[in-house]
Design a protein around this motif. Structure first.
Motif, PDB file in Angstrom:
ATOM      1  N   GLN A   1      -2.990  19.083  31.953  1.00 22.76           N
ATOM      2  CA  GLN A   1      -3.462  17.729  31.672  1.00 22.76           C
ATOM      3  C   GLN A   1      -3.707  17.544  30.186  1.00 22.76           C
ATOM      4  OE1 GLN A   1      -6.907  17.170  34.133  1.00 22.76           O
ATOM      5  NE2 GLN A   1      -5.712  16.889  35.995  1.00 22.76           N
ATOM      6  N   GLN A   2      -4.331  18.536  29.539  1.00 28.38           N
ATOM      7  CA  GLN A   2      -4.599  18.446  28.102  1.00 28.38           C
ATOM      8  C   GLN A   2      -3.297  18.354  27.316  1.00 28.38           C
ATOM      9  OE1 GLN A   2      -6.954  21.986  27.609  1.00 28.38           O
ATOM     10  NE2 GLN A   2      -8.882  20.918  28.004  1.00 28.38           N
ATOM     11  N   VAL A   3      -2.320  19.174  27.677  1.00 32.94           N
ATOM     12  CA  VAL A   3      -1.020  19.162  27.003  1.00 32.94           C
ATOM     13  C   VAL A   3      -0.360  17.795  27.166  1.00 32.94           C
ATOM     14  CG1 VAL A   3       1.343  20.053  27.235  1.00 32.94           C
ATOM     15  CG2 VAL A   3      -0.586  21.637  27.067  1.00 32.94           C
ATOM     16  N   PHE A   4      -0.314  17.315  28.385  1.00 33.16           N
ATOM     17  CA  PHE A   4       0.342  16.049  28.708  1.00 33.16           C
ATOM     18  C   PHE A   4      -0.317  14.897  27.949  1.00 33.16           C
ATOM     19  CE2 PHE A   4       2.299  13.922  32.732  1.00 33.16           C
ATOM     20  CZ  PHE A   4       2.882  12.942  31.956  1.00 33.16           C
ATOM     21  N   ILE A   5      -1.634  14.820  28.002  1.00 32.44           N
ATOM     22  CA  ILE A   5      -2.356  13.736  27.332  1.00 32.44           C
ATOM     23  C   ILE A   5      -2.186  13.825  25.819  1.00 32.44           C
ATOM     24  CG2 ILE A   5      -4.671  12.820  26.852  1.00 32.44           C
ATOM     25  CD1 ILE A   5      -5.289  13.474  29.848  1.00 32.44           C
ATOM     26  N   ASN A   6      -2.209  15.028  25.259  1.00 28.78           N
ATOM     27  CA  ASN A   6      -2.010  15.181  23.820  1.00 28.78           C
ATOM     28  C   ASN A   6      -0.625  14.682  23.396  1.00 28.78           C
ATOM     29  OD1 ASN A   6      -2.723  16.315  21.110  1.00 28.78           O
ATOM     30  ND2 ASN A   6      -0.900  17.514  21.574  1.00 28.78           N
ATOM     31  N   LEU A   7       0.400  15.042  24.144  1.00 28.94           N
ATOM     32  CA  LEU A   7       1.746  14.569  23.808  1.00 28.94           C
ATOM     33  C   LEU A   7       1.825  13.044  23.891  1.00 28.94           C
ATOM     34  CD1 LEU A   7       3.936  17.266  25.622  1.00 28.94           C
ATOM     35  CD2 LEU A   7       3.599  16.999  23.146  1.00 28.94           C
ATOM     36  N   ALA A   8       1.181  12.472  24.902  1.00 29.18           N
ATOM     37  CA  ALA A   8       1.178  11.011  25.043  1.00 29.18           C
ATOM     38  C   ALA A   8       0.442  10.339  23.885  1.00 29.18           C
ATOM     39  CB  ALA A   8       0.549  10.620  26.379  1.00 29.18           C
ATOM     40  N   LEU A   9      -0.721  10.861  23.520  1.00 30.12           N
ATOM     41  CA  LEU A   9      -1.490  10.263  22.412  1.00 30.12           C
ATOM     42  C   LEU A   9      -0.745  10.379  21.087  1.00 30.12           C
ATOM     43  CD1 LEU A   9      -5.122  11.373  23.343  1.00 30.12           C
ATOM     44  CD2 LEU A   9      -4.087   9.094  23.595  1.00 30.12           C
TER      45      LEU A   9
ATOM     46  N   SER B   1       7.058  22.976  11.020  1.00 28.89           N
ATOM     47  CA  SER B   1       5.621  23.228  10.840  1.00 28.89           C
ATOM     48  C   SER B   1       4.740  22.592  11.900  1.00 28.89           C
ATOM     49  CB  SER B   1       5.177  22.695   9.468  1.00 28.89           C
ATOM     50  OG  SER B   1       5.927  23.269   8.436  1.00 28.89           O
ATOM     51  N   ILE B   2       5.250  21.655  12.666  1.00 27.39           N
ATOM     52  CA  ILE B   2       4.390  20.867  13.549  1.00 27.39           C
ATOM     53  C   ILE B   2       3.672  21.689  14.607  1.00 27.39           C
ATOM     54  CG2 ILE B   2       5.613  18.708  13.167  1.00 27.39           C
ATOM     55  CD1 ILE B   2       6.981  19.149  15.897  1.00 27.39           C
ATOM     56  N   PHE B   3       4.190  22.858  14.947  1.00 24.97           N
ATOM     57  CA  PHE B   3       3.548  23.689  15.968  1.00 24.97           C
ATOM     58  C   PHE B   3       2.590  24.721  15.365  1.00 24.97           C
ATOM     59  CE2 PHE B   3       7.503  22.247  18.001  1.00 24.97           C
ATOM     60  CZ  PHE B   3       6.969  21.640  19.127  1.00 24.97           C
ATOM     61  N   ASN B   4       2.462  24.727  14.047  1.00 24.77           N
ATOM     62  CA  ASN B   4       1.542  25.652  13.390  1.00 24.77           C
ATOM     63  C   ASN B   4       0.101  25.170  13.560  1.00 24.77           C
ATOM     64  OD1 ASN B   4       3.754  27.085  12.482  1.00 24.77           O
ATOM     65  ND2 ASN B   4       3.712  26.214  10.426  1.00 24.77           N
ATOM     66  N   PRO B   5      -0.840  26.113  13.711  1.00 24.16           N
ATOM     67  CA  PRO B   5      -2.239  25.688  13.854  1.00 24.16           C
ATOM     68  C   PRO B   5      -2.720  24.950  12.610  1.00 24.16           C
ATOM     69  CG  PRO B   5      -2.096  28.072  13.580  1.00 24.16           C
ATOM     70  CD  PRO B   5      -0.691  27.564  13.717  1.00 24.16           C
ATOM     71  N   PHE B   6      -3.444  23.884  12.828  1.00 21.65           N
ATOM     72  CA  PHE B   6      -4.065  23.043  11.805  1.00 21.65           C
ATOM     73  C   PHE B   6      -3.087  22.205  10.990  1.00 21.65           C
ATOM     74  CE2 PHE B   6      -6.841  26.776  12.405  1.00 21.65           C
ATOM     75  CZ  PHE B   6      -7.892  26.121  13.037  1.00 21.65           C
ATOM     76  N   PHE B   7      -1.794  22.217  11.346  1.00 21.74           N
ATOM     77  CA  PHE B   7      -0.848  21.356  10.641  1.00 21.74           C
ATOM     78  C   PHE B   7      -0.970  19.943  11.196  1.00 21.74           C
ATOM     79  CE2 PHE B   7       3.047  19.009  10.124  1.00 21.74           C
ATOM     80  CZ  PHE B   7       3.294  19.182   8.770  1.00 21.74           C
ATOM     81  N   THR B   8      -1.200  18.997  10.320  1.00 19.41           N
ATOM     82  CA  THR B   8      -1.257  17.589  10.722  1.00 19.41           C
ATOM     83  C   THR B   8      -0.840  16.708   9.561  1.00 19.41           C
ATOM     84  OG1 THR B   8      -2.625  15.841  11.698  1.00 19.41           O
ATOM     85  CG2 THR B   8      -3.724  17.321  10.146  1.00 19.41           C
TER      86      THR B   8
ATOM     87  N   LEU C   1      -4.315  20.868  16.085  1.00 20.48           N
ATOM     88  CA  LEU C   1      -4.301  21.922  17.107  1.00 20.48           C
ATOM     89  C   LEU C   1      -3.587  21.511  18.393  1.00 20.48           C
ATOM     90  CD1 LEU C   1      -7.897  23.368  16.666  1.00 20.48           C
ATOM     91  CD2 LEU C   1      -5.720  24.409  15.985  1.00 20.48           C
ATOM     92  N   GLY C   2      -3.297  20.250  18.576  1.00 21.05           N
ATOM     93  CA  GLY C   2      -2.701  19.782  19.829  1.00 21.05           C
ATOM     94  C   GLY C   2      -1.363  20.426  20.139  1.00 21.05           C
ATOM     95  N   LEU C   3      -0.417  20.377  19.211  1.00 21.27           N
ATOM     96  CA  LEU C   3       0.899  20.965  19.456  1.00 21.27           C
ATOM     97  C   LEU C   3       0.833  22.490  19.463  1.00 21.27           C
ATOM     98  CD1 LEU C   3       3.203  18.556  17.441  1.00 21.27           C
ATOM     99  CD2 LEU C   3       2.944  18.722  19.928  1.00 21.27           C
ATOM    100  N   TYR C   4      -0.056  23.047  18.660  1.00 20.74           N
ATOM    101  CA  TYR C   4      -0.248  24.505  18.674  1.00 20.74           C
ATOM    102  C   TYR C   4      -0.735  24.940  20.062  1.00 20.74           C
ATOM    103  CZ  TYR C   4      -2.318  29.065  17.707  1.00 20.74           C
ATOM    104  OH  TYR C   4      -2.657  30.393  17.749  1.00 20.74           O
ATOM    105  N   ASN C   5      -1.713  24.223  20.618  1.00 24.71           N
ATOM    106  CA  ASN C   5      -2.211  24.552  21.951  1.00 24.71           C
ATOM    107  C   ASN C   5      -1.136  24.348  23.016  1.00 24.71           C
ATOM    108  OD1 ASN C   5      -4.778  25.419  21.212  1.00 24.71           O
ATOM    109  ND2 ASN C   5      -5.595  23.354  21.233  1.00 24.71           N
ATOM    110  N   THR C   6      -0.245  23.409  22.801  1.00 25.39           N
ATOM    111  CA  THR C   6       0.862  23.203  23.732  1.00 25.39           C
ATOM    112  C   THR C   6       1.785  24.420  23.744  1.00 25.39           C
ATOM    113  OG1 THR C   6       0.749  20.812  23.447  1.00 25.39           O
ATOM    114  CG2 THR C   6       2.819  21.702  24.287  1.00 25.39           C
ATOM    115  N   VAL C   7       2.058  24.972  22.582  1.00 32.50           N
ATOM    116  CA  VAL C   7       2.880  26.185  22.502  1.00 32.50           C
ATOM    117  C   VAL C   7       2.183  27.336  23.236  1.00 32.50           C
ATOM    118  CG1 VAL C   7       3.814  27.958  20.954  1.00 32.50           C
ATOM    119  CG2 VAL C   7       4.087  25.543  20.392  1.00 32.50           C
ATOM    120  N   LEU C   8       0.880  27.490  23.016  1.00 33.95           N
ATOM    121  CA  LEU C   8       0.137  28.556  23.695  1.00 33.95           C
ATOM    122  C   LEU C   8       0.197  28.376  25.209  1.00 33.95           C
ATOM    123  CD1 LEU C   8      -3.040  28.921  21.440  1.00 33.95           C
ATOM    124  CD2 LEU C   8      -0.951  30.316  21.433  1.00 33.95           C
ATOM    125  N   PHE C   9       0.042  27.132  25.681  1.00 34.52           N
ATOM    126  CA  PHE C   9       0.146  26.838  27.112  1.00 34.52           C
ATOM    127  C   PHE C   9       1.521  27.249  27.636  1.00 34.52           C
ATOM    128  CE2 PHE C   9       1.877  23.947  30.288  1.00 34.52           C
ATOM    129  CZ  PHE C   9       0.969  24.093  31.321  1.00 34.52           C
TER     130      PHE C   9
END
Length: 189
Positions: free
Chosen positions: A41-49, A107-114, A124-132
């Motif tokens: 759910q967190q991954v899905f909502i982050n991608l949507a936002l 770089s978009i999947f690197n932690p703290f890249f925004t 952290l959203g895309l980084y957490n998606t990679v971890l998931f």
């Protein structure tokens, strides 16, 4: 897979601004997938936002599910994680927004890249998606073109219903693991 996606989409439709058209293209069959539903759910909502943020004026946000018996051709671009064993399920989040400049795509999947303002995102959203994805033996891919939009795909292996697989997944996930199947799934004999 389909049923949990449908539930999350109901929430996303409520938080999506009216300036954005939401489209859903859900595969008629559901794919059984072992996953942590809270993290999903967190991954899905982050991608949507993220997609909503990329369309400040207007646009179309499309959510798609698909089931793959063979590897997609051409191969997914900018893949992070390991492409799952087949058959696999895929969640696609596609927007018609500003797109990701080529110089940022690695770089978009690197932690703290925004690229967002300090008070808008942590990076952290895309980084957490990679971890998931990695934790669930899957991957995420991205395709983007500036001023045309971005497509993220989350690739997850389908459950093969063997107990040893459930135990392997459970050992990697600290929360309760769910096997998601559609209510209309055919019964295994």
């Amino acid at each position: 897979f389909r049923s949990v996606v449908s539930e999350i989409l109901e929430l996303i439709e409520k938080i999506t601004p009216r300036r954005i058209q939401v489209r859903m293209e859900l595969h008629p069959a559901s794919a059984p997938v072992f996953l942590d539903s809270v993290e999903f759910q967190q991954v899905f909502i982050n991608l949507a936002l993220n997609a909503i943020d990329a369309m400040p004026n207007s646009g179309t946000l499309t959510f798609r599910t698909s089931v793959h018996e063979s590897a997609p051709v051409p191969s997914p671009t900018h893949l992070h994680g390991k492409f799952p064993r087949l058959p696999c399920a895929c969640l696609t989040v596609e927007d018609t927004g500003s797109g990701i400049p080529e110089r940022y795509r690695h770089s978009i999947f690197n932690p703290f890249f925004t690229t967002k303002a300090m008070n808008k995102g942590s990076g952290l959203g895309l980084y957490n998606t990679v971890l998931f994805c990695e934790k669930h033996q899957g991957a995420i891919s991205v395709e983007s073109e500036e001023n045309r939009g971005t497509t993220f795909r989350v690739w997850l292996p389908q459950a093969d219903f063997h107990e040893d697989e459930a135990e392997r997944v459970q050992s990697r996930i600290h929360r309760r693991t769910l096997l998601l199947v559609d209510r209309k799934s055919t019964r295994l004999n």
